[in-house]
Design an enzyme around this catalytic site. Structure first.
Site, PDB file in Angstrom:
ATOM      1  CB  SER A 161      -0.937  -0.088   1.078  1.00  0.00           C
ATOM      2  OG  SER A 161      -1.956   0.780   1.226  1.00  0.00           O
ATOM      3  CG  ASP A 258      -7.244  -2.207  -3.856  1.00  0.00           C
ATOM      4  OD1 ASP A 258      -7.860  -1.269  -2.930  1.00  0.00           O
ATOM      5  OD2 ASP A 258      -5.983  -2.058  -3.638  1.00  0.00           O
ATOM      6  CG  HIS A 288      -5.918  -2.067  -0.099  1.00  0.00           C
ATOM      7  ND1 HIS A 288      -5.349  -1.323  -1.319  1.00  0.00           N
ATOM      8  CD2 HIS A 288      -5.336  -1.452   1.092  1.00  0.00           C
ATOM      9  CE1 HIS A 288      -4.418  -0.635  -0.879  1.00  0.00           C
ATOM     10  NE2 HIS A 288      -4.356  -0.587   0.583  1.00  0.00           N
TER      11      HIS A 288
END
Length: 315
Positions: A161, A258, A288
Site C-alpha cells: 500500500s 481493491d 486491497h
C-alpha cells in the site's frame, strides 16, 4: 544459477510461508488456483507441488530492536541475518511490522536463509514518535534510515500500500543498494489522488477542521482520522506526474477487488518507471490487503523468482 538448489529448498516452503503466522501447526498441501498472467504461471510450473515431509521446525521469535537516530525518533525493527540480497518489508499506512505479509515473508526468508528486516514507522507500533506529527516525508526518512543503517548489501524492497509508494522513493534515493522492488497494492500518490477527487465543499470543510475522516472498512472505528497537514505534505512526494527514475526489476501485485487503491494505479506506475523489467500481476478476486493464502503464496514466489533472477545476473 540457483535452479537446482531452489528446487530442493522450495519443497514445501511456499505453504510454510503462507502459514507463517502459525509456523508450528500441522498442515497439508492445499491446491491453489492463481488468476494471473502466463509468465507467472510458468514460474509456478517449476515449483514443487508436494507437501513438506513432516511439520516445519519451530523457531524462536525474532526480538525487537531499536535504531537510535540523532534528533529523530527511535525505530523499532526485527532483523534476520542471512544471505544477499536481503529483503526489507515496508508496511502500509499506520500498519505495523506484525502483519500477515510481514510475518509470512520472514518465515520464507528463514527457509531460504536470506537476510530480512521489518520495522515500524515513527509514531506507529513500538517506534517512538507522535502519529499526529507523522508525514510521508518523515516516513520516507525512516525507510532510508533502515536501508542506510541496518541493511547490508543489495536489497529487495517489498512495499505494501503506502509502503509501495515509499519503496519507489527509496529506489530513487538509493539506486546502488535497492536492486529490485515488489509492490503489493502500491498506493503511489494514493492519498493525494483520493483527496483531490473529493467535492470542493468537502475539501474546504476538511481544511477548516484540519482533519479528514476517511471511511475505511480496515479501521476498527470504520474510519481513518487523517490530519489535513498530512495530505498537504504528501503532495510534495507525488510521483506519477513525470517519469520515475527507477531502473531495477519491478513486480507490481494488485487485486482487482481493491476498493481503496484502484488496480489501474499499478498500471500507471509501470508506465511511469523507466525500468523495462516490469511485470504487473492482477488477481481477479483479491482486495486491497492481499492477505489470503493464495495472495501470500504469490508474494513469496515472486520474491523467490527475483532472488533467482538477481543471482543469475550476478553470475
Amino acid at each position: 544459477m540457483r535452479g537446482a538448489e531452489t528446487a530442493g529448498k522450495m519443497a514445501g516452503v511456499g505453504m510454510a510461508a503462507v502459514a507463517a503466522w502459525d509456523p508450528c501447526r500441522r498442515w497439508s498441501w492445499t491446491a491453489v488456483s492463481f488468476g494471473f498472467h502466463r509468465a507467472v504461471s510458468a514460474l509456478l510450473a517449476r515449483k514443487p507441488e508436494r507437501a513438506p515431509q513432516g511439520p516445519p521446525v519451530c523457531r524462536q521469535k525474532t526480538s525487537v530492536s531499536f535504531l537510535s537516530r540523532p534528533d529523530l525518533p527511535k525505530l523499532a525493527y526485527k532483523k534476520l541475518k542471512g544471505k544477499s540480497p536481503g529483503i526489507i518489508f515496508i508496511p502500509g499506512y499506520i500498519s505495523n511490522m506484525n502483519g500477515t505479509k510481514a510475518l509470512a515473508i520472514e518465515e520464507f526468508c528463514k527457509s531460504l536463509g536470506h537476510a530480512y528486516i521489518r520495522f515500524d514507522y515513527s509514531g506507529v507500533g513500538n517506534s517512538d514518535g507522535n502519529l499526529q506529527e507523522s508525514t510521508v516525508g518523515k516516513w520516507r526518512k525512516d525507510v532510508l534510515s533502515i536501508i542506510d543503517d541496518l541493511a547490508e548489501g543489495p536489497q529487495i524492497l517489498v512495499g505494501s500500500s503506502l509502503g509501495g509508494w515509499l519503496m519507489l522513493h527509496a529506489a530513487v534515493a538509493r539506486p546502488q543498494k535497492v536492486v529490485a522492488l515488489i509492490g503489493v497494492a502500491a498506493a503511489v500518490d494514493g492519498l493525494v489522488t483520493k483527496f483531490n477527487q473529493l467535492p470542493v465543499e468537502v475539501k474546504k470543510e476538511i481544511e477548516t477542521k484540519g482533519v479528514w475522516s476517511m471511511p475505511s472498512k480496515y479501521s476498527e472505528e470504520g474510519v481513518y482520522h487523517m490530519q489535513y497537514n498530512f495530505i498537504k505534505e504528501a503532495e510534495h512526494h507525488c510521483m506519477l506526474h513525470s517519469p520515475i527514475p527507477v531502473n531495477c526489476p519491478i513486480r507490481l501485485l494488485h487485486g482487482m477487488k481493491d476498493d481503496i487503491i484502484p488496480w489501474h494505479t499499478s498500471l500507471q506506475v509501470a508506465d511511469r518507471v523507466v525500468s523495462t523489467d516490469v511485470d504487473v500481476i492482477l488477481r481477479k478476486h483479491s482486495d486491497h490487503r492481499m492477505k489470503e493464502k493464495a495472495d501470500i503464496q504469490l508474494l513469496v514466489y515472486t520474491i523467490d523468482d527475483l532472488i533467482d533472477k538477481l543471482s543469475t545476473l550476478g553470475n
